[in-house]
Design a protein around this motif. Sequence first.
Motif, PDB file in Angstrom:
ATOM      1  N   PRO A  40       0.811  -1.216   0.000  1.00  0.00           N
ATOM      2  CA  PRO A  40       0.000   0.000   0.000  1.00  0.00           C
ATOM      3  C   PRO A  40       0.848   1.271   0.000  1.00  0.00           C
ATOM      4  CG  PRO A  40      -0.923  -1.605   1.516  1.00  0.00           C
ATOM      5  CD  PRO A  40       0.402  -2.159   1.057  1.00  0.00           C
ATOM      6  N   ALA A  41       1.993   1.229   0.666  1.00  0.00           N
ATOM      7  CA  ALA A  41       2.852   2.419   0.717  1.00  0.00           C
ATOM      8  C   ALA A  41       3.365   2.780  -0.667  1.00  0.00           C
ATOM      9  CB  ALA A  41       4.013   2.179   1.673  1.00  0.00           C
ATOM     10  N   ASP A  42       3.791   1.778  -1.435  1.00  0.00           N
ATOM     11  CA  ASP A  42       4.288   2.046  -2.784  1.00  0.00           C
ATOM     12  C   ASP A  42       3.176   2.563  -3.691  1.00  0.00           C
ATOM     13  OD1 ASP A  42       6.829   1.263  -2.075  1.00  0.00           O
ATOM     14  OD2 ASP A  42       6.596  -0.789  -2.824  1.00  0.00           O
ATOM     15  N   VAL A  43       1.988   1.955  -3.561  1.00  0.00           N
ATOM     16  CA  VAL A  43       0.855   2.404  -4.370  1.00  0.00           C
ATOM     17  C   VAL A  43       0.481   3.837  -3.999  1.00  0.00           C
ATOM     18  CG1 VAL A  43      -1.553   2.002  -4.951  1.00  0.00           C
ATOM     19  CG2 VAL A  43      -0.007   0.059  -4.682  1.00  0.00           C
ATOM     20  N   ALA A  56     -12.639   4.711  -2.363  1.00  0.00           N
ATOM     21  CA  ALA A  56     -13.046   3.509  -1.634  1.00  0.00           C
ATOM     22  C   ALA A  56     -12.175   2.345  -2.086  1.00  0.00           C
ATOM     23  CB  ALA A  56     -14.513   3.181  -1.885  1.00  0.00           C
ATOM     24  N   LEU A  57     -12.062   1.364  -1.216  1.00  0.00           N
ATOM     25  CA  LEU A  57     -11.471   0.083  -1.573  1.00  0.00           C
ATOM     26  C   LEU A  57     -12.586  -0.942  -1.704  1.00  0.00           C
ATOM     27  CD1 LEU A  57      -8.329  -0.154   0.765  1.00  0.00           C
ATOM     28  CD2 LEU A  57      -8.421   0.591  -1.614  1.00  0.00           C
ATOM     29  N   GLY A  58     -12.404  -1.908  -2.590  1.00  0.00           N
ATOM     30  CA  GLY A  58     -13.402  -2.955  -2.769  1.00  0.00           C
ATOM     31  C   GLY A  58     -13.214  -4.083  -1.776  1.00  0.00           C
ATOM     32  N   GLY A  74     -14.581 -14.711   3.252  1.00  0.00           N
ATOM     33  CA  GLY A  74     -14.868 -13.339   2.857  1.00  0.00           C
ATOM     34  C   GLY A  74     -14.614 -12.356   3.976  1.00  0.00           C
ATOM     35  N   LEU A  75     -14.963 -12.746   5.190  1.00  0.00           N
ATOM     36  CA  LEU A  75     -14.729 -11.884   6.346  1.00  0.00           C
ATOM     37  C   LEU A  75     -13.234 -11.683   6.574  1.00  0.00           C
ATOM     38  CD1 LEU A  75     -16.086 -10.315   8.660  1.00  0.00           C
ATOM     39  CD2 LEU A  75     -15.908 -12.406  10.036  1.00  0.00           C
ATOM     40  N   ARG A  76     -12.449 -12.725   6.382  1.00  0.00           N
ATOM     41  CA  ARG A  76     -10.990 -12.580   6.515  1.00  0.00           C
ATOM     42  C   ARG A  76     -10.447 -11.630   5.459  1.00  0.00           C
ATOM     43  NH1 ARG A  76     -11.541 -18.193   7.551  1.00  0.00           N
ATOM     44  NH2 ARG A  76     -10.942 -18.733   5.405  1.00  0.00           N
ATOM     45  N   MET A  77     -10.963 -11.740   4.247  1.00  0.00           N
ATOM     46  CA  MET A  77     -10.559 -10.824   3.191  1.00  0.00           C
ATOM     47  C   MET A  77     -10.904  -9.387   3.551  1.00  0.00           C
ATOM     48  SD  MET A  77     -12.064  -8.879   0.592  1.00  0.00           S
ATOM     49  CE  MET A  77     -13.636  -9.701   0.310  1.00  0.00           C
ATOM     50  N   LEU A  78     -12.113  -9.197   4.105  1.00  0.00           N
ATOM     51  CA  LEU A  78     -12.542  -7.851   4.488  1.00  0.00           C
ATOM     52  C   LEU A  78     -11.581  -7.250   5.511  1.00  0.00           C
ATOM     53  CD1 LEU A  78     -14.813  -5.675   4.261  1.00  0.00           C
ATOM     54  CD2 LEU A  78     -15.833  -6.762   6.278  1.00  0.00           C
ATOM     55  N   ARG A  79     -11.128  -8.053   6.439  1.00  0.00           N
ATOM     56  CA  ARG A  79     -10.183  -7.556   7.437  1.00  0.00           C
ATOM     57  C   ARG A  79      -8.883  -7.090   6.769  1.00  0.00           C
ATOM     58  NH1 ARG A  79      -9.274  -7.576  12.776  1.00  0.00           N
ATOM     59  NH2 ARG A  79     -11.242  -8.665  13.177  1.00  0.00           N
ATOM     60  N   SER A  80      -8.410  -7.853   5.800  1.00  0.00           N
ATOM     61  CA  SER A  80      -7.175  -7.460   5.127  1.00  0.00           C
ATOM     62  C   SER A  80      -7.364  -6.152   4.362  1.00  0.00           C
ATOM     63  CB  SER A  80      -6.701  -8.574   4.191  1.00  0.00           C
ATOM     64  OG  SER A  80      -7.542  -8.699   3.057  1.00  0.00           O
ATOM     65  N   VAL A  81      -8.555  -5.952   3.782  1.00  0.00           N
ATOM     66  CA  VAL A  81      -8.837  -4.697   3.089  1.00  0.00           C
ATOM     67  C   VAL A  81      -8.901  -3.545   4.096  1.00  0.00           C
ATOM     68  CG1 VAL A  81     -10.535  -3.441   1.699  1.00  0.00           C
ATOM     69  CG2 VAL A  81     -10.015  -5.830   1.178  1.00  0.00           C
ATOM     70  N   GLU A 133     -15.520  -1.266  12.893  1.00  0.00           N
ATOM     71  CA  GLU A 133     -15.316  -0.468  14.100  1.00  0.00           C
ATOM     72  C   GLU A 133     -13.869  -0.550  14.567  1.00  0.00           C
ATOM     73  OE1 GLU A 133     -17.246   0.235  18.542  1.00  0.00           O
ATOM     74  OE2 GLU A 133     -17.975  -1.397  17.263  1.00  0.00           O
ATOM     75  N   GLU A 134     -13.284  -1.740  14.494  1.00  0.00           N
ATOM     76  CA  GLU A 134     -11.897  -1.917  14.924  1.00  0.00           C
ATOM     77  C   GLU A 134     -10.944  -1.020  14.134  1.00  0.00           C
ATOM     78  OE1 GLU A 134      -8.492  -5.468  15.041  1.00  0.00           O
ATOM     79  OE2 GLU A 134     -10.622  -5.980  14.796  1.00  0.00           O
ATOM     80  N   TYR A 135     -11.205  -0.876  12.830  1.00  0.00           N
ATOM     81  CA  TYR A 135     -10.298  -0.109  11.977  1.00  0.00           C
ATOM     82  C   TYR A 135     -10.811   1.300  11.675  1.00  0.00           C
ATOM     83  CZ  TYR A 135      -7.586  -4.329  11.275  1.00  0.00           C
ATOM     84  OH  TYR A 135      -6.797  -5.443  11.493  1.00  0.00           O
TER      85      TYR A 135
END
Length: 267
Positions: A40-43, A56-58, A74-81, A133-135
Amino acid sequence: MHVGLMVGTIRRETLDETLDAIVEHDVHHLQYHVPAGLSPADVREALDARQITISALGGTYNMIDPDVEKRHAGLRMLRSVAEQCAPMGTSVITICTGSRNPDSMWRAHPDNSSAAAWRDLVTSMRQALEVAEEYGVTLAFEPEVANVIDSAPRARRLLDEMQSPYLKVCMDGANIFHKGELPKMREILDEAFELLGDDIALAHAKDLDTDGQAGHLAAGTGLLDYDQYLGLLKESGYDGAVVLHGLSEEQVPFCTGFLREKIDALM
C-alpha cells in the motif's frame, strides 16, 4: 461531485503506466484494490505523485453464501482490506449483501427473500461491522436487485436494524429496478433517495436497458435518467466521487465526458 473510475477499467503492464493512462482522462478519483505483490505504501506514493484520491477500496464478498466457510473466508478478506484503508488514505470499503445462488453472488435466487437469508445477513453484517469499528472504516453496501438487499426499503430496514455509524450505502441508480418498474423510474429513484439519501458514502455510475437485473451498460448508453439521478445526489448533499464502472477502456472518453457534463450542469 467528481468523476471517478473503477480500477481495472484501464490496464497497463505497470502501475505507473496504468495511473498515467487514467490521469490522461482527467480522472483523479478511483475505487481501488491494491494489486498483488505491491505494498500500500508504494501504491500510495504513485497515487500521490499524480494527485489521485482513493474514494473507496473494494471488499465485496457473498455475505449469505450457502457455503458458510466461504462467508468466513470473505470476512478474513474484508479484514485485510480494512488494514489497507489508512495507508491508502480512504475510510470507505464497498461491499454487497450477496445471494443464495451458489454459483454467483450477482445472480438472484428465490431464497434471497427468506427469513433465513435475512438472519444470515444480519449475522454476517454484525461480524463485518466489528471489523469496521476496529479499523474505523465505513462499509458501504450496494442495494442490487439480485441480492438479499434488493431495494431501497430493504436497505433502510438493514440500516435501521444495524444501528451502526460504520454502515452506509453505495448508491447505484441502475441497480434497483425490478421487473415492470422501469416505467416508474422517477418514483423509484425519488423513494431511494428519500430513504437513503442521508446515508450515502459512495455513488456509482453505469446504465441499464432492462429491468429485473443490475445495470450492465456504460453510463450514458442506456435508459437511466441521469439528470434526475445526479440531481438527487446533489440534493442529498453528496459531494464525493461518482464512480464509473461497467465500461470498456474505449468507452472511457465518452463516459467521462458525459458524466462531467451532467455534473457541471448542476453547478
